[in-house]
Scaffold this motif. Structure first.
Motif, short mmCIF file in Angstrom:
data_model
loop_
_atom_site.label_atom_id
_atom_site.label_comp_id
_atom_site.label_asym_id
_atom_site.label_seq_id
_atom_site.Cartn_x
_atom_site.Cartn_y
_atom_site.Cartn_z
N LYS A 44 4.35 1.70 -19.40
CA LYS A 44 5.51 2.38 -18.74
C LYS A 44 5.44 2.18 -17.40
O LYS A 44 6.29 2.21 -16.51
N ASN A 45 4.16 2.22 -16.88
CA ASN A 45 3.87 2.02 -15.43
C ASN A 45 2.65 1.33 -15.15
O ASN A 45 1.85 0.82 -16.03
N ARG A 46 2.34 1.36 -13.98
CA ARG A 46 0.99 0.59 -13.32
C ARG A 46 0.53 1.78 -12.32
O ARG A 46 0.95 2.49 -11.61
N MET A 47 -0.97 1.65 -12.50
CA MET A 47 -1.86 2.57 -11.58
C MET A 47 -2.54 1.84 -10.70
O MET A 47 -3.09 0.91 -11.33
N ILE A 48 -2.85 2.08 -9.65
CA ILE A 48 -3.55 1.34 -8.67
C ILE A 48 -4.58 2.25 -7.85
O ILE A 48 -3.96 3.37 -7.41
N GLY A 49 -5.63 1.94 -7.68
CA GLY A 49 -6.64 2.49 -6.76
C GLY A 49 -7.34 3.84 -7.67
O GLY A 49 -8.01 3.47 -8.93
N ASN A 50 -7.49 4.93 -7.31
CA ASN A 50 -8.23 5.91 -7.86
C ASN A 50 -7.46 6.21 -9.37
O ASN A 50 -8.37 6.52 -10.17
N ALA A 51 -6.16 6.24 -9.17
CA ALA A 51 -5.72 6.57 -10.56
C ALA A 51 -5.92 5.58 -11.70
O ALA A 51 -6.25 5.88 -12.96
N ALA A 52 -5.99 4.21 -11.16
CA ALA A 52 -6.30 3.19 -12.23
C ALA A 52 -8.07 3.04 -12.54
O ALA A 52 -8.23 3.00 -13.66
N LYS A 53 -8.88 3.69 -11.63
CA LYS A 53 -10.27 3.66 -11.95
C LYS A 53 -10.52 4.56 -13.00
O LYS A 53 -11.41 4.56 -13.68
N SER A 54 -9.57 5.90 -12.97
CA SER A 54 -9.63 6.82 -14.17
C SER A 54 -9.32 6.21 -15.51
O SER A 54 -9.79 6.83 -16.59
N GLN A 55 -8.78 5.00 -15.44
CA GLN A 55 -8.17 4.50 -16.79
C GLN A 55 -9.13 3.42 -17.24
O GLN A 55 -9.11 2.74 -18.22
N ILE A 56 -10.46 3.08 -16.66
CA ILE A 56 -11.21 2.06 -16.98
C ILE A 56 -11.71 2.16 -18.38
O ILE A 56 -11.82 1.07 -19.16
N ILE A 57 -12.13 3.35 -18.78
CA ILE A 57 -12.72 3.55 -20.25
C ILE A 57 -11.62 3.65 -21.28
O ILE A 57 -11.54 3.12 -22.29
N THR A 58 -10.56 4.38 -20.76
CA THR A 58 -9.45 4.65 -21.83
C THR A 58 -8.48 3.70 -22.20
O THR A 58 -7.85 3.50 -23.05
N ASN A 59 -8.34 2.76 -20.85
CA ASN A 59 -7.35 1.65 -21.10
C ASN A 59 -7.99 0.24 -20.58
O ASN A 59 -7.61 -0.23 -19.78
N PHE A 60 -9.16 0.21 -21.17
CA PHE A 60 -10.16 -0.96 -20.74
C PHE A 60 -9.58 -2.43 -20.64
O PHE A 60 -9.88 -3.22 -19.96
N LYS A 61 -8.92 -2.52 -21.74
CA LYS A 61 -8.17 -3.84 -22.16
C LYS A 61 -7.03 -4.29 -20.94
O LYS A 61 -6.86 -5.38 -20.65
N ASN A 62 -6.59 -3.22 -20.26
CA ASN A 62 -5.53 -3.58 -19.36
C ASN A 62 -5.75 -3.03 -18.06
O ASN A 62 -4.96 -2.81 -17.26
N THR A 63 -7.08 -2.62 -17.71
CA THR A 63 -7.46 -2.34 -16.27
C THR A 63 -8.14 -3.32 -15.75
O THR A 63 -9.23 -3.46 -16.20
N VAL A 64 -7.63 -3.88 -14.74
CA VAL A 64 -8.40 -4.89 -14.10
C VAL A 64 -9.24 -4.53 -12.86
O VAL A 64 -8.67 -3.87 -11.94
N HIS A 65 -10.43 -5.06 -12.74
CA HIS A 65 -11.41 -4.79 -11.66
C HIS A 65 -12.35 -6.04 -11.50
O HIS A 65 -12.54 -6.53 -12.61
N GLY A 66 -13.01 -5.81 -10.35
CA GLY A 66 -13.90 -6.98 -10.15
C GLY A 66 -13.27 -8.47 -10.28
O GLY A 66 -13.85 -9.52 -10.88
N PHE A 67 -11.97 -8.62 -9.65
CA PHE A 67 -11.30 -9.84 -9.81
C PHE A 67 -11.62 -10.62 -8.37
O PHE A 67 -10.77 -11.66 -8.04
N LYS A 68 -12.18 -10.08 -7.27
CA LYS A 68 -12.07 -10.65 -5.96
C LYS A 68 -12.51 -12.11 -6.10
O LYS A 68 -12.14 -13.05 -5.45
N LYS A 69 -13.72 -12.39 -6.92
CA LYS A 69 -14.24 -13.68 -6.73
C LYS A 69 -13.50 -14.76 -7.89
O LYS A 69 -13.94 -15.96 -7.99
N PHE A 70 -12.36 -14.22 -8.25
CA PHE A 70 -11.54 -15.12 -9.24
C PHE A 70 -10.67 -16.02 -8.36
O PHE A 70 -9.95 -16.99 -8.92
N HIS A 71 -10.52 -15.59 -6.90
CA HIS A 71 -9.65 -16.56 -6.19
C HIS A 71 -9.84 -17.66 -6.03
O HIS A 71 -11.13 -18.23 -5.80
N GLY A 72 -8.65 -18.60 -6.37
CA GLY A 72 -8.82 -19.97 -6.01
C GLY A 72 -9.66 -20.72 -7.07
O GLY A 72 -9.98 -22.12 -6.85
N ARG A 73 -10.14 -20.06 -8.11
CA ARG A 73 -11.11 -20.88 -9.06
C ARG A 73 -10.53 -21.13 -10.36
O ARG A 73 -9.53 -20.61 -10.88
#
Length: 749
Positions: A44-73
């Protein structure tokens, strides 16, 4: 107007803002100055920042982090393929071969580009800035690693546009740190004296960067950069995770790698343990309740054991340090200070190795976490017309050598030349002169693929069209302008055909030209490469040629007007010498129909920045007046709340109008009609003045003169006479109007 600096890290982001009092780091809605680089998408929504970090374990398949080095590759990039098994979410190959991120969002399977995910994060950071400042935010400077290639920088720049930001510069992390360090120094040497050489070491969560910078008063020059793009704090976390996975497998019969949630929890606990070991050398416990299969796990670790486990990573620390020192051609005695920033530099073993290599005590005068963001904010204030900052010039470097290769359809073999060497000054422009009889292709690529932390060494392909021989059949001279701009992005910004002069027979020659002060304007003014003497003495009409880039939407500059001018010129000196007036008028009308819009766009492009600046000055002046009223300044107490509300509403609406127009205009090409014209801004300024000036310029009401009394001492009891008070009130009101408008004065001493 507000200007911000954003440090977009692999793990966390920081926002700094330039204010009249200096540089300030902004806290988010959780009163935290650090915002996780994390985006969580749900049904129903999207969360960014601190709220998203709290979802890393409970919603791990849809919580995106560590993507900085994917740019342009590309998806098939070896780095991407090596990262895939470590990620709790899925990566997807896009139609153009780049990397997409697949998630479940709004009850649908969706694939987002890396630019879109970063754009979401930047939008959140923009909203955080606006919430803290209570003002719109458009202008920004964003940090990128110094080892980012052309494709990676373009990708980050695209993300800023998705977020609706006007990125004034992509600045290298260590360059931002150097600026934050040097601009406050009052004791820097003069240009005639030996420079102060300072080493900046930045080890974050995913990379290790080193730069050596020479400082003079009001100036910094980067001498050399070196890096290990794959060494950072997460390597030490992974070493702990691997150790405990093996221990728990033997001790509790748990195969941790089979459970993504358990792995994520273990990473979180290992990161906490690593930080504790930086401050304590004794044995420390690791306890996780209901870790996996309802089993509680526990273990212990100490600093000595930890350093033994990470010996392979600690050995890599000295390599970039040595490389940077060799490139700078300095000795250890020439180094005045070694400054360290970045979270991973808090590890004692890393600090010891840095200090041992330079034979100096390391300095920690800068905030290890916020220094990059603060440097970005300072650079943004320097580039923005809304602020006045102490003069401080920055000369960065090209991190990897760049070579140009060329080929014509009928030529055998290829020609090539290195146009930018490693550590060449940047931003910088060069003009390459070719002698050709036909159109030819250019290819730009990084010279040493083996040294590149990126799988594709190509930068772009370019085509120079409409090249023809001289009338005598000899080769034509073609000047091609190439540059590395303020963002560190390479471009072929223009090509022009000129008449060959006598005595020139070289196949190719390279000339350099100084970088003009206004980088963006220099890049846009394609085709100003002809000497003025040629234009006036030969009557030669310059031809601008189409430049097409590989993988990048470049502007096309038609030859239509040029051809019409040529045809008209030939007609004028052949059949047009004795024609009726109507024929000349028709020819002139035809030229003006095509040329006048181009001239108008050029005039608008030239005058628009000054108009925007003038409007910004007016807004700053009136906003300062509103702020003074809100602070109960006694000079303005005679004005009513309704009047001030009208002024504030007008200023707010005008500021929103200006920012929206600036944002929309920044997305247009020079060949497109502007969304806002100078006349519109002049009208907006007039509207502002008509509403605000009658309120601002209203003097305090004068006090009626009291009747004279015989008591000579009454003046001492009653204060100044009415006439004096009126004069003082008028002087005071006049003084309030003389507040200097325009740029903000920022104290950085």
């Amino acid at each position: 107007m507000s200007v911000v600096g954003i440090d977009v890290g692999f793990q966390n982001c920081y926002i700094a803002v330039a204010r009249s009092g200096g540089i300030e780091t902004i806290a988010n809605e959780y009163s935290d100055r650090c915002t996780p680089a994390c985006v969580s998408l749900a049904s129903k929504n999207r969360m960014i920042g601190n709220a998203a970090k709290s979802q890393i374990i409970t919603n791990f398949k849809n919580t995106v982090h560590g993507f900085k080095k994917f740019h342009g590759r590309a998806f098939d990039d070896p780095f991407i393929q090596a990262e895939r098994p470590k990620l709790p979410y899925s990566l997807h190959k896009l139609a153009n071969g780049t990397t997409g991120i697949k998630v479940r969002y709004l009850d649908e399977d969706k694939v987002f580009t890396v630019e879109q995910i970063t754009g979401m994060l930047l939008t959140k950071l923009k909203e955080t800035s606006e919430s803290a400042l209570k003002k719109p935010v458009v202008d920004c400077v964003i940090s990128v690693p110094s080892f980012f290639t052309d494709a990676e920088r373009r990708s980050v720049f695209d993300a800023t546009q998705i977020a609706g930001l006007n990125c004034l510069r992509l600045i290298n992390d260590t360059t931002a740190v150097a600026l934050a360090y040097g601009i406050y120094k009052q004791d820097l040497p003069t240009p005639e004296e030996r420079p102060r050489n300072v080493v900046f070491v930045d080890m974050g969560h995913s990379s290790f960067q080193v730069s050596i910078t020479a400082f003079h008063k009001g100036k910094l020059k980067v001498l050399a950069t070196a890096f290990d793009p794959y060494l950072g704090g997460r390597n030490f976390d992974e070493a702990l995770v691997d150790y405990f996975c093996e221990e728990f497998k033997g001790k509790y019969k748990l195969n941790v790698r089979d459970n993504p949630r358990a792995v994520l929890r273990l990473y979180q606990e290992c990161e906490k343990l690593k930080k504790l070991m930086s401050a304590n050398s004794s044995d420390l416990p690791l306890n996780i309740e209901c870790f996996m299969n309802d089993i509680d796990v526990s273990s212990r670790m100490n600093r000595l054991h930890f350093e033994e486990m990470c010996a392979q990573y600690l050995m890599r620390v000295e390599i970039p340090l040595k490389s940077a020192l060799e490139q700078s051609k300095l000795s250890r005695d020439d180094i005045c200070a070694v400054e360290i920033v970045g979270g991973a530099t808090r590890i004692p073993a890393i600090k010891e190795r840095i200090a041992k290599f330079f034979c100096k005590d390391i300095s920690t005068t800068l905030n290890a976490d916020e220094a990059v963001a603060r440097g970005c904010a300072l650079q943004c204030a320097i580039l923005s017309p809304a602020f006045k900052v102490r003069e401080f010039s920055i000369t960065d470097v090209v991190p990897f050598p760049i070579t140009m290769r060329w080929k014509s359809p009928t030529e055998d073999g290829l020609g090539e030349c290195e146009v930018f060497s490693k550590n060449h000054a940047a931003p910088f422009s060069k003009v390459i002169t070719f002698h050709k009889r036909e159109p030819f292709d250019l290819e730009a690529f990084y010279s040493n693929p083996q040294e590149l932390p990126y799988s594709d060494h190509r930068i772009g392909f370019f085509s120079v069209q409409n090249v023809v021989p001289q009338p005598d059949g000899d080769s034509s001279k073609v000047k091609v302008k190439v540059r590395v701009n303020i963002h560190g992005i390479f471009s072929v910004s223009g090509a022009s055909l000129i008449e060959k002069q006598k005595g020139e027979g070289e196949d190719m020659q390279t000339d350099t030209e100084p970088v003009v002060q206004n980088e963006s304007r220099a890049e846009e003014q394609v085709g100003l490469l002809l000497p003025q003497s040629l234009l006036t003495s030969t009557g030669f009409i310059q031809k601008c040629h189409t430049v097409i880039s590989y993988g990048t939407p470049w502007l096309n500059h038609p030859n239509r007007l040029t051809l019409m001018l040529e045809d008209t010129e030939k007609w004028l000196y052949e059949d047009g010498e004795d024609q009726p007036k109507q024929v000349y008028e028709e020819k002139l009308d035809a030229l003006m129909r095509l040329g006048q819009p181009i001239q108008d766009r050029h005039r608008e492009h030239e005058d628009r920045p000054r108009a925007f600046e003038e409007l910004g000055k007016k807004l700053q002046l009136y906003m300062k007046f509103v702020d003074s009223y809100k602070q109960k300044d006694e000079r303005f107490l005679h004005l009513s709340a309704e009047e001030m509300s009208t002024v504030e509403k007008c200023v707010t609406e005008s500021m929103g109008w200006m920012n929206s127009k600036m944002n929309a205009q920044s997305k247009l090409a020079l060949t497109q009609d502007p969304v806002v014209k100078v006349a519109d801004m002049i009208a907006k300024i007039q509207e502002l003045e008509d509403i605000c000036n009658p309120v601002i310029n209203r003097p305090k009401p004068t006090v009626e003169e009291a009747p004279e009394v015989n008591d000579q001492t009454s003046g001492a009891h009653n204060g100044p006479t009415a006439k004096q008070g009126g004069a003082e009130g008028k002087r005071e009101a006049k003084g309030s109007q003389q507040t200097k408008p325009g740029t903000k004065e920022m104290e950085v001493d």
